[in-house]
Write a protein that holds these residues in place. Structure first.
Motif, mmCIF file in Angstrom:
data_model
loop_
_atom_site.group_PDB
_atom_site.id
_atom_site.type_symbol
_atom_site.label_atom_id
_atom_site.label_comp_id
_atom_site.label_asym_id
_atom_site.label_seq_id
_atom_site.Cartn_x
_atom_site.Cartn_y
_atom_site.Cartn_z
ATOM 1 N N ASN A 169 -17.189 -24.645 97.088
ATOM 2 C CA ASN A 169 -16.364 -25.849 97.119
ATOM 3 C C ASN A 169 -16.843 -26.770 98.231
ATOM 4 O O ASN A 169 -18.000 -27.145 98.262
ATOM 5 N N ASN A 170 -15.982 -27.089 99.194
ATOM 6 C CA ASN A 170 -16.368 -28.027 100.252
ATOM 7 C C ASN A 170 -16.723 -27.312 101.549
ATOM 8 O O ASN A 170 -16.653 -27.884 102.620
ATOM 9 N N GLN A 171 -17.115 -26.067 101.442
ATOM 10 C CA GLN A 171 -17.493 -25.335 102.642
ATOM 11 C C GLN A 171 -18.729 -24.495 102.377
ATOM 12 O O GLN A 171 -19.112 -24.271 101.227
ATOM 13 N N ILE A 172 -19.370 -24.062 103.432
ATOM 14 C CA ILE A 172 -20.455 -23.101 103.310
ATOM 15 C C ILE A 172 -20.008 -21.797 103.951
ATOM 16 O O ILE A 172 -19.234 -21.786 104.912
ATOM 17 N N VAL A 173 -20.469 -20.699 103.370
ATOM 18 C CA VAL A 173 -20.205 -19.371 103.906
ATOM 19 C C VAL A 173 -21.554 -18.781 104.293
ATOM 20 O O VAL A 173 -22.509 -18.830 103.495
ATOM 21 N N PHE A 174 -21.665 -18.228 105.489
ATOM 22 C CA PHE A 174 -22.946 -17.759 105.987
ATOM 23 C C PHE A 174 -22.741 -16.580 106.936
ATOM 24 O O PHE A 174 -21.605 -16.278 107.344
ATOM 25 N N ALA A 175 -23.823 -15.919 107.282
ATOM 26 C CA ALA A 175 -23.782 -14.805 108.227
ATOM 27 C C ALA A 175 -24.176 -15.298 109.613
ATOM 28 O O ALA A 175 -25.069 -16.129 109.757
ATOM 29 N N SER A 176 -23.519 -14.755 110.618
ATOM 30 C CA SER A 176 -23.824 -15.143 111.993
ATOM 31 C C SER A 176 -23.492 -14.002 112.935
ATOM 32 O O SER A 176 -22.557 -13.230 112.701
ATOM 33 N N SER A 177 -24.264 -13.910 114.009
ATOM 34 C CA SER A 177 -23.987 -12.923 115.051
ATOM 35 C C SER A 177 -23.428 -13.614 116.300
ATOM 36 O O SER A 177 -23.602 -13.138 117.413
ATOM 37 N N ARG A 178 -22.727 -14.723 116.101
ATOM 38 C CA ARG A 178 -22.181 -15.494 117.217
ATOM 39 C C ARG A 178 -20.931 -14.873 117.816
ATOM 40 O O ARG A 178 -20.379 -15.367 118.799
ATOM 41 N N ASP A 193 -21.203 -11.187 111.136
ATOM 42 C CA ASP A 193 -19.985 -11.377 110.344
ATOM 43 C C ASP A 193 -20.192 -12.562 109.424
ATOM 44 O O ASP A 193 -21.112 -13.379 109.613
ATOM 45 N N LEU A 194 -19.300 -12.693 108.447
ATOM 46 C CA LEU A 194 -19.304 -13.862 107.577
ATOM 47 C C LEU A 194 -18.444 -14.954 108.187
ATOM 48 O O LEU A 194 -17.309 -14.701 108.617
ATOM 49 N N TYR A 195 -19.008 -16.167 108.242
ATOM 50 C CA TYR A 195 -18.312 -17.336 108.779
ATOM 51 C C TYR A 195 -18.295 -18.433 107.727
ATOM 52 O O TYR A 195 -19.083 -18.424 106.774
ATOM 53 N N SER A 196 -17.433 -19.398 107.920
ATOM 54 C CA SER A 196 -17.397 -20.573 107.048
ATOM 55 C C SER A 196 -17.393 -21.833 107.899
ATOM 56 O O SER A 196 -17.027 -21.800 109.089
ATOM 57 N N GLU A 221 -22.074 -7.774 108.129
ATOM 58 C CA GLU A 221 -21.812 -8.367 106.817
ATOM 59 C C GLU A 221 -22.689 -9.608 106.675
ATOM 60 O O GLU A 221 -22.863 -10.355 107.651
ATOM 61 N N SER A 222 -23.210 -9.817 105.480
ATOM 62 C CA SER A 222 -24.062 -11.002 105.275
ATOM 63 C C SER A 222 -24.213 -11.290 103.786
ATOM 64 O O SER A 222 -23.694 -10.567 102.934
ATOM 65 N N THR A 223 -24.950 -12.352 103.503
ATOM 66 C CA THR A 223 -25.426 -12.800 102.181
ATOM 67 C C THR A 223 -24.384 -12.667 101.067
ATOM 68 O O THR A 223 -24.551 -11.871 100.142
ATOM 69 N N PRO A 224 -23.330 -13.476 101.109
ATOM 70 C CA PRO A 224 -22.340 -13.436 100.032
ATOM 71 C C PRO A 224 -22.785 -14.258 98.826
ATOM 72 O O PRO A 224 -23.539 -15.225 98.951
ATOM 73 N N THR A 225 -22.329 -13.875 97.649
ATOM 74 C CA THR A 225 -22.475 -14.700 96.459
ATOM 75 C C THR A 225 -21.164 -14.628 95.686
ATOM 76 O O THR A 225 -20.574 -13.555 95.533
ATOM 77 N N PHE A 226 -20.692 -15.781 95.210
ATOM 78 C CA PHE A 226 -19.376 -15.888 94.579
ATOM 79 C C PHE A 226 -19.525 -16.185 93.093
ATOM 80 O O PHE A 226 -20.483 -16.838 92.669
ATOM 81 N N THR A 227 -18.567 -15.722 92.312
ATOM 82 C CA THR A 227 -18.521 -16.081 90.898
ATOM 83 C C THR A 227 -18.142 -17.553 90.767
ATOM 84 O O THR A 227 -17.653 -18.180 91.716
ATOM 85 N N LYS A 228 -18.356 -18.136 89.585
ATOM 86 C CA LYS A 228 -18.117 -19.561 89.372
ATOM 87 C C LYS A 228 -16.675 -19.959 89.696
ATOM 88 O O LYS A 228 -16.426 -21.044 90.231
ATOM 89 N N ASP A 229 -15.732 -19.074 89.374
ATOM 90 C CA ASP A 229 -14.329 -19.407 89.626
ATOM 91 C C ASP A 229 -13.908 -19.125 91.061
ATOM 92 O O ASP A 229 -12.765 -19.399 91.450
ATOM 93 N N GLY A 230 -14.825 -18.590 91.869
ATOM 94 C CA GLY A 230 -14.522 -18.329 93.273
ATOM 95 C C GLY A 230 -13.580 -17.164 93.518
ATOM 96 O O GLY A 230 -13.115 -16.974 94.636
ATOM 97 N N LYS A 231 -13.317 -16.355 92.485
ATOM 98 C CA LYS A 231 -12.323 -15.291 92.628
ATOM 99 C C LYS A 231 -12.930 -13.933 92.969
ATOM 100 O O LYS A 231 -12.205 -12.992 93.276
ATOM 101 N N ARG A 232 -14.253 -13.830 92.904
ATOM 102 C CA ARG A 232 -14.900 -12.563 93.242
ATOM 103 C C ARG A 232 -16.107 -12.857 94.115
ATOM 104 O O ARG A 232 -16.820 -13.850 93.910
ATOM 105 N N VAL A 233 -16.348 -11.984 95.086
ATOM 106 C CA VAL A 233 -17.501 -12.110 95.960
ATOM 107 C C VAL A 233 -18.242 -10.779 95.993
ATOM 108 O O VAL A 233 -17.637 -9.711 95.984
#
Length: 649
Positions: A169-178, A193-196, A221-233
């Protein structure tokens, strides 16, 4: 390169300590740390030993590998160089790593030399074969450099590691060690961890926050991929599930794939481990195909060809997964293939160090992958070239075709941290094909020629009649196959097929038409008009060979069509042999040719024949010592010719 990536890549090495120096006890004490990948600590000890002047294959190999796997390539180059200088027999894989490290610091000529040695010692390895079959890879990659692409280092990148972006949607989800959690001993940085982050502009993102406390744990945790409806990762995590942290038989904690769903309250839960995960191998970096029916990922599970391969598994209607299938040797090499991504058009992107590239991991593309793969067609792999690729590691490609925005991850110099996320907008691709229509022989312009543009299937798109300047110009699409054809009366058409690249360009072509209808006049040589090559005779003979009869049929047809035409047959030799011999031989050959045509029905009075020996050479290949020694066989052959000069029409 981030720690998450390194875990999946590394082949566990078995080391036999063979130092005969006083320091060998200290080195042995560090052995366990080395094999558990605590490289920063171990390399310090090995480095101090080496800098005191001690040398051994075992020492230099361990030290070089330490720097190599910790992505300190300048130091790796130094110690691999010291290792090779010992001139001892070593594992060919070390030649490959040395070549990769040299590429990393852009010493490509040396890298190619070591790749050559790697191939010679391991001729069946696909990485060496790919190199040998594509020695001009740098020139090809350079030609594909896209100067229209401008990479932007995201302002939200941290001083640690940030990578593996997915736009949701209007955000990015990514992995970071911050984060401020426990630190990973590899690089003394917090676990991933996963951040947005929220999108504000094409290159601006703000409000970085922990993506979800249910998905994130105290490990990676890293490298997420979501289904088109955003309901599963689907996402990557250490082998840590339901509070249990497991290791394999070599005491390594592997990577696993997990999936989770979101409830009506917007909370992620129902976290499940994928059924083909294992304590003994890693599974990581998932991506879904456009309709969500297949999941692609990287793994080193049994059956893997290299250090990490790409796999696919079917996603059933109920969300369950089938059994994984290795994508095979058309993609996978003995190196690392990882970080797959499939866009909405079905193009497959992935990172690899198994193909000739700029260095480290390069990002590759296979257009229309699933269709080609299912039909068993050739999978053409394209290197994305600069600036997307660099001499360092480039990975984590993500493309949003609707917004024309692309994200990549890279550890190239001048970033903010170990790995940074970069973005760019896909540039507008403007393509033109233009050119001239010319006579193939004299290269004169051919006005009033018809030039037609066809698509891949041969459907006509557009046609023009060129003016006095014989110039044509078409606007075409990017990354599309076309055919352009030129035609003109009394000429044989010419055509060229081409595929446009993914960057703006002006393709320049010359279409060369060959005269198909000639106006014959006295003095013309029918051999040139009819494109008759040498009339061959067996050595030292003058009987007409079969291949010569084929060419003589052309002369026969013309003389039959013009029954009053008179032709003078002239036979010539090169300079080799005596003057008298060449004169006699050529005269006999000319007369033999005349006799053949007479036997085929041409009246004797219409044919004259004479041999000229070596008296009328067409070049400087005389048999004087200065000339003869400088002429090639091809140049001498130009003088061994037959002419059919029109005396009367």
């Amino acid at each position: 390169m981030s720690d998450m990536k390194k875990i999946i890549y590394i082949v566990v090495l078995v080391f036999v300590t063979s130092f005969v120096y006083a320091q060998k006890g200290r080195v042995r004490a560090m052995e366990n740390d080395y094999e558990n990948f605590a490289y920063v600590k171990t390399s310090d000890v090995l480095l101090r030993v080496a800098e005191k002047g001690y040398k051994s294959v075992n020492l230099f190999e361990k030290l070089a590998n330490s720097f190599y796997f910790n992505n300190k390539m300048e130091e790796a180059v130094k110690w691999y160089g010291e290792l090779m200088a010992l001139n001892e027999e070593v594992d060919p894989e070390l030649y490959y790593r040395y070549a990769q490290a040299l590429k990393y610091i852009e010493r490509y000529e040396e890298a190619d030399a070591w790749m050559q040695k790697f191939h010679e010692l391991n001729t069946e390895d696909s990485r060496g074969k790919a190199f040998i079959n594509n020695v001009d890879y740098l020139k090809i990659i350079e030609n594909n450099t896209n100067d229209d692409i401008v990479l932007h280092n995201l302002s939200i990148n941290s001083e640690t590691s940030d990578f593996g972006t997915f736009q949701l949607n209007n955000q990015i989800v990514f992995a970071s060690s911050r984060g401020n959690g426990r630190k990973y001993k590899w690089n003394e940085q917090p676990f991933l961890d996963l951040y947005s982050a929220e999108k504000e502009g094409d290159t601006t993102f703000t409000n970085v926050s922990n993506f979800d406390s249910n998905l994130n744990t105290k490990f990676h945790e890293s490298t997420p991929t979501f289904t088109k409806d955003g309901k599963r990762v689907y996402f990557t995590r250490n082998n840590y599930y339901q509070g249990k942290y497991r290791k394999d038989d070599n005491n390594i904690n592997r990577l696993k794939l997990f999936r989770a769903t979101i409830n009506d309250a917007g909370e992620w839960g129902n976290i499940k481990s994928i059924h083909f995960n294992s304590d003994e191998y890693s599974v990581a970096h998932p991506t879904l195909n456009p309709d969500g029916t297949r999941l692609y990922f990287a793994s080193d599970m049994p059956g893997t060809i290299g250090q990490a391969d790409l796999y696919v598994v079917d996603v059933n209607e109920d969300g369950s997964l089938g059994e994984p299938r290795n994508l095979g040797t058309e993609i996978n090499t003995e190196g690392k293939e990882t970080f797959p991504f499939m866009n909405d058009q079905g193009d497959l992107y992935f990172s690899s160090d198994g193909y000739p590239g700029l260095g480290g991991l390069d990002i590759y593309i296979i257009r229309d992958f699933e269709k080609l793969y299912q039909e068993n067609n050739e999978l053409i792999k394209g290197n994305l070239a600069k600036p997307i690729n660099s001499p360092q590691d480039d990975f984590g490609f993500f493309e949003n075709l609707s917004t024309k925005q692309v994200f990549i991850s890279s550890n190239r110099p001048n970033g903010k941290g170990d790995d940074d996320i970069y973005t760019f907008t896909i540039p507008e691709c403007k393509q033109t094909v233009e050119g001239l229509v010319k006579d193939k022989i004299n290269l004169e312009l051919l006005p009033n020629s018809m030039v037609t543009l066809f698509d891949k299937q041969g459907q006509k798109i557009k046609e023009v009649v060129v003016g006095d300047d014989a110039y044509f110009n078409f606007s075409v699409d990017c990354e599309t196959e076309y055919l352009v054809r030129a035609e003109k009366e009394t000429y044989t058409p010419d055509e060229k097929r081409f595929t446009t690249p993914n960057k703006s360009q002006e393709l320049k072509l010359e279409l060369l038409l060959e005269k198909d209808e000639y106006e014959l006049k006295v003095g013309d040589d029918l051999a040139k008009v009819l494109d008759i090559p040498i009339i061959y005779f067996d050595f030292d003979k003058y009987n007409i060979r079969y291949d010569a009869t084929v060419e003589l049929q052309k002369v026969l047809e013309v003389m039959t069509e013009y029954p009053t035409m008179i032709v003078d047959i002239r036979s010539h030799t090169d300079c080799r042999g005596s003057y008298k011999y060449n004169e006699t031989l050529s005269d006999n050959r000319a007369k033999s040719t005349r006799q053949y045509l007479i036997e085929k029905g041409i009246e004797p009075e219409r044919l004259t024949a004479k041999g000229y020996g070596e008296y009328e050479l067409v070049n400087n290949c005389g048999c004087e010592p200065d000339n003869y020694s400088t002429c090639s066989e091809v140049e001498h052959q130009l003088n061994r010719r037959s002419e059919f000069i029109i005396v009367k029409i």
